[in-house]
Design a protein around this motif. Structure first.
Motif, mmCIF file in Angstrom:
data_model
loop_
_atom_site.group_PDB
_atom_site.id
_atom_site.type_symbol
_atom_site.label_atom_id
_atom_site.label_comp_id
_atom_site.label_asym_id
_atom_site.label_seq_id
_atom_site.Cartn_x
_atom_site.Cartn_y
_atom_site.Cartn_z
ATOM 1 N N ALA A 154 0.829 -1.396 -0.013
ATOM 2 C CA ALA A 154 0.276 -0.045 0.032
ATOM 3 C C ALA A 154 0.765 0.687 -0.201
ATOM 4 N N LEU A 155 0.819 1.892 -0.998
ATOM 5 C CA LEU A 155 1.570 3.194 -1.055
ATOM 6 C C LEU A 155 1.078 4.125 -2.095
ATOM 7 N N PRO A 156 1.091 5.668 -1.997
ATOM 8 C CA PRO A 156 0.255 6.281 -3.132
ATOM 9 C C PRO A 156 1.448 5.942 -4.685
ATOM 10 N N LYS A 157 0.088 6.095 -5.799
ATOM 11 C CA LYS A 157 0.562 5.663 -6.722
ATOM 12 C C LYS A 157 0.690 7.177 -7.504
ATOM 13 N N LEU A 158 1.922 6.371 -8.118
ATOM 14 C CA LEU A 158 3.086 7.580 -9.319
ATOM 15 C C LEU A 158 1.016 7.704 -9.861
ATOM 16 N N LEU A 159 1.165 9.792 -9.775
ATOM 17 C CA LEU A 159 0.618 10.401 -11.177
ATOM 18 C C LEU A 159 1.431 10.448 -12.520
ATOM 19 N N GLU A 160 1.928 10.336 -12.537
ATOM 20 C CA GLU A 160 2.720 10.303 -13.953
ATOM 21 C C GLU A 160 3.764 8.744 -14.220
ATOM 22 N N THR A 161 3.912 8.398 -15.133
ATOM 23 C CA THR A 161 5.565 8.125 -15.395
ATOM 24 C C THR A 161 6.048 8.798 -17.288
ATOM 25 N N ASP A 162 7.258 7.913 -17.515
ATOM 26 C CA ASP A 162 8.180 9.156 -18.331
ATOM 27 C C ASP A 162 6.887 8.988 -20.117
ATOM 28 N N TYR A 163 7.733 9.748 -20.343
ATOM 29 C CA TYR A 163 6.664 9.944 -21.860
ATOM 30 C C TYR A 163 7.057 8.607 -22.681
ATOM 31 N N VAL A 164 6.246 7.368 -22.729
ATOM 32 C CA VAL A 164 7.005 6.136 -23.483
ATOM 33 C C VAL A 164 5.760 5.405 -23.262
#
Length: 900
Positions: free
Chosen positions: A59-69
């Protein structure tokens, strides 16, 4: 002063650290990586660690953005079943015919859009070939919300598979002759093809969410198992700026609607230019959807980019892609390799070295052609991942080039949304690019030809075989043969005919009581869908909570605070009520889904949506138009209606105009009933027309708008006499004469006809008494249940007259021979009753509540607007004085007597 670069406290600082030494070791490791390999490597490791944690359920906060790939790497892409070369040829034909259709139509000045489908072709073709379930298989098939501006491509595919011919294509946007194609998806104009209207923009995504939710509702309530249906919504990245586009994202994730996929065509352009010129719309949307709890799949780059990413050993390429704004990406699409080397690669020494390994052709292939949304393999992988993901809806962000394959004059140009045609030379270049067997000789007199490989060609057989395997053509709208619903017992409606005696009952409460009786019906009760936007208690609907339950996919996981009360708050997995919270837009989307279930799922449902009348048409009239477009059926109920009935609420709540807006909608039958028996008669007739046996010439694809009031008053018994029920439905009947009201007018007394609707009829009845007792005037009272239906009937009579048919409008028939002038009164602005003025043979005048509302008592508000009983008396005397039937001084005397 606080150092902005200092490490800020976090939620973890509020929690005890059971092993500070271990925490320090982890932090030191991160510092060491950053120092030895650079901050970019440290960030990469952190992202990968967080992804790993998410994948293992920590249980961790999710990344809101990933790399532009791309979310799915090339190595993980599944093989595309079928013949990719064949599908490429099919797509080429559809690209060609879509462009040809719009270009040919432009000669007639009807417009059209070429560039949108050009960018999205593979997004549709991959779905049609492999994913979208048709209506002829098991269940209801999938529901497809097609982006409006892409409609030429859908028509082109229907042409290829034989559902349309050249005559249809040549009548794109030319429907008057009866063989044309509407500009955008429109069930009312092309009901065998289009299931959902998606223009206005923004309504498609909102409706798609509530359609997916309603599918779950149908299954949970045991009406029909539609768990195999999937909702696909095709949207533009510019369209996502509309507030409605993202209004219900949290609902979709909260209820785990994994039967829903958004496909957003990120061609980085809206109608006039870049969607986010100085920013990155893909990243913004990813954060927005991830934050709302959606699964996000990015398909940004084609396979040509694989080599570049393999060469990016420092991460410089990924960093550069993340920082380049969208408008500059568009510029690269139109510039040569030298410019791209300098502007893109020249910003970082590592990229300068990487570019030395690339030929100019390779650079142009990547930056001009290779996008994730233009390759079947990338799109297939994204769609498959969406269907396999469980527990949340998925959004696919597919990067494309607007105007792709249309030539340098179109691709990524700001003006391409307004460009309607290609030159002959541009078409020939497109033909060569697509490798289509169309000869120069087929361009006769500069007219671009349609292309078709033949009804028995390998392309058409392949297309049709794949559609057959998936359940038939798509998109398609089907109205399944559904037997008319049995009418509820007459006693349910007749119980309102006797009135309420001395008991005060508001028409809002009368409607709710009627519904309570109707939902008990053994045959049709389960088909009622009560919808309310968090105002059920305002409208007296809380008594329905324990008996019907409020729909929730989780049921009730808590003990309600009012558990000991008779009317406790009850949620249930099979609950019948849709209580949407404070969202009129969401409630309307619910209503649209329920009202069209007869077509979408072959199950007739009877929705009624009750709302503050002020916050219905005024706020969501665009969706009500969508409802009419989609041929929806059901009851909209504007409660606490009228401009003067809400004591103390003020102008923000004072509805004096909803019938005006409703009158503009051809599918809306608008009623302003005054009495409980009128409400019952209108609902009974609505059930017959929409769900039972419609009379010849009656369109069942309508919906009813009823205004009901929160003013408790004695409900009279229904008058006896012929034609009362007909008059209620048609819009007008005589409620009482001066004689039947036992007012004993003198012989030869001046007479006037008083017309009232809704709550206003009570002021009219009081005025009838005052006119007789204090002024010696005989007044007849008429109940005008629908000014709008009276007007529409009169308009139809006028049209019939122009055709040489003799027909008298009903309002003229009803009032024919009635003595004296006519004075019409309503609790709405005067143009509501004035709708019928030109067809009334008597002298006509009206009273209404024009202007803004105000906070006060009902009596004070009515005096302010000049619609109370005494104001009506003065207006009636003025009408009679103009005719010389009372003394002119009587008007002045009345004003002074009543303090006007």
């Amino acid at each position: 002063m606080t150092d902005p670069n200092a490490i800020q406290p976090s939620a973890l600082d509020q929690l005890p650290d059971r092993d500070p030494e271990e925490t320090a070791e982890w932090q030191a490791s991160l510092d060491a990586v950053a120092k030895a390999a650079g901050p970019h490597r440290a960030a990469y490791l952190m992202r990968r660690t967080l992804e790993r944690a998410e994948g293992t359920g920590i249980a961790l906060p999710k990344l809101l953005e990933t790399d532009y790939v791309n979310t799915i790497p090339t190595s993980a892409e599944p093989a595309v079943p079928g013949d990719e070369a064949m599908e490429s040829r099919i797509t080429a034909w559809n690209r060609w015919n879509a462009a040809a259709m719009v270009s040919r139509g432009s000669k007639h000045g009807v417009g059209g859009h070429i560039a949108t489908f050009a960018s999205a072709a593979w997004l549709y073709e991959t779905g049609f070939n492999h994913f979208f379930k048709g209506k002829e298989g098991d269940g209801s098939g999938d529901q497809l919300y097609i982006q409006g501006h892409a409609s030429p491509g859908i028509y082109a595919r229907a042409f290829l598979d034989g559902r349309l011919n050249e005559g249809h294509l040549d009548n794109f946007r030319q429907e008057a002759g009866g063989n044309g194609l509407p500009s955008y998806p429109h069930p009312r104009r092309l009901p065998w093809l289009w299931e959902f209207p998606t223009v206005s923009m923004g309504l498609g995504p909102l409706s798609a969410i509530y359609q997916a939710r309603f599918n779950r509702y149908l299954t949970a309530r045991g009406i029909k198992d539609v768990s195999n249906s999937h909702v696909w919504a095709f949207l533009g990245d510019g369209e996502m700026d509309e507030p409605e586009s993202t209004a219900a994202l949290a609902l979709a994730s909260r209820e785990g609607l994994d039967n829903l996929t958004f496909v957003i065509n990120c061609n980085l352009q809206r109608l006039d230019g870049p969607v986010r010129a100085n920013f990155k719309i893909v990243q913004e949307l990813e954060a927005q959807f991830r934050g709302a709890g959606w699964n996000v799949v990015k398909s940004l780059w084609g396979t040509a980019w694989d080599e570049l990413f393999q060469l990016d050993t420092t991460g410089a390429l990924v960093r550069r892609l993340r920082e380049v704004p969208d408008a500059q990406v568009q510029t690269y699409q139109t510039r040569d390799a030298a410019y791209i080397r300098q502007d893109f690669f020249g910003k970082d020494p590592a990229l300068v070295e990487l570019a030395k390994l690339l030929s100019d052709d390779k650079i142009l292939e990547c930056f001009h052609l290779s996008r994730g949304g233009h390759e079947a393999r990338k799109v297939f992988a994204a769609y498959k991942a969406a269907l396999e993901f469980k527990g949340a809806p998925t959004v696919i962000l597919a990067q494309t080039v607007k105007g792709f394959t249309l030539g340098e004059g179109f691709a990524s140009k700001n003006a391409n949304h307004q460009m309607k045609k290609l030159t002959v030379d541009e078409f020939k270049a497109m033909r060569d690019l697509l490798e289509l067997p169309i000869s120069d000789s087929q361009f006769v007199d500069g007219v671009v030809p349609y292309g078709h490989p033949g009804a028995d060609s390998p392309e058409v057989r392949y297309l049709q075989e794949h559609r057959a395997a998936l359940g038939g053509p798509a998109p398609a709208r089907r109205v399944h043969p559904v037997a008319p619903l049995p009418a509820p017992a007459d006693k349910v409606f007749a119980s309102f005919d006797k009135g309420s005696g001395t008991q005060n009952v508001a028409t809002t409460m009368a409607f709710v009581r009627l519904v309570k009786d109707l939902v008990r019906d053994k045959e049709t009760g389960k088909r009622w869908v009560p919808i309310v936007p968090d105002e059920a208690r305002t409208f007296g609907m809380e008594s329905l909570f324990p008996s019907l339950g409020i729909y929730s996919p989780k049921g009730q996981t808590y003990e309600p605070v009012d558990r000991d009360q008779l009317m406790y708050y009850k949620e249930a997995k099979n609950g019948q009520i849709l209580n949407e919270g404070i969202t009129e837009a969401g409630s309307m989307a619910d209503f649209i889904a329920a009202s069209t279930a007869y077509s979408t799922h072959g199950e007739a449902m009877i929705p009624f949506y009750i709302f503050y009348s002020m916050f219905g048409w005024q706020r969501t009239a665009d969706q009500m138009w969508q409802l009419g477009d989609q041929l929806g059926r059901g009851f909209l109920v504007g409660a606490t209606a009228g401009r003067t009935t809400l004591t103390g609420e003020g102008l923000q709540h004072a509805d004096g105009h909803s019938p005006v807006i409703a009158a503009t909608n051809p599918a809306a039958l608008t009623y302003d009933p005054a009495f409980a028996y009128e409400v019952a008669a209108i609902v009974k007739d609505g059930l017959r027309r929409m769900y039972g046996e419609a009379a010849p010439g009656e369109d069942p694809n309508v919906f009813y708008y009823l205004t009901v009031y929160n003013e408790p008053l004695p409900q009279p018994a229904k008058p006896q006499g012929l034609g009362i029920d007909e008059g209620i439905v048609k819009g007008l009947y005589r409620f009482s004469t001066a004689e039947s009201a036992e007012l004993s007018p003198t012989a030869n007394a001046p007479r006037i006809q008083l017309l009232g609707s809704g709550t206003a009829i009570h002021w009219v009845i009081e005025a009838q008494k005052l006119l007789a007792e204090e002024w010696g005037v005989a007044a007849d009272v008429w109940s005008a249940t629908s000014w709008t239906e009276l007007r529409r009937d009169a308009l139809e009579a006028d049209a019939a007259l122009l055709r040489g048919e003799e027909r008298v409008p009903y309002v003229r028939q009803a009032l024919h021979g009635a003595e004296g002038p006519v004075l019409a009164v309503s609790d709405y602005m005067r143009q509501v009753p004035d709708q019928i003025a030109q067809w009334v043979e008597q002298d006509y005048s009206s009273l209404g509540a024009d202007g803004f509302g105000l906070s006060d008592t009902r009596e004070a508000a009515r005096r302010h607007f000049g619609v109370d009983a005494r104001s009506i008396v003065v207006a009636a005397l003025a009408q009679l004085a103009k005719r010389g039937e009372v003394k002119a001084t009587a008007v002045k005397e009345a004003r002074e007597k009543y303090g006007l």
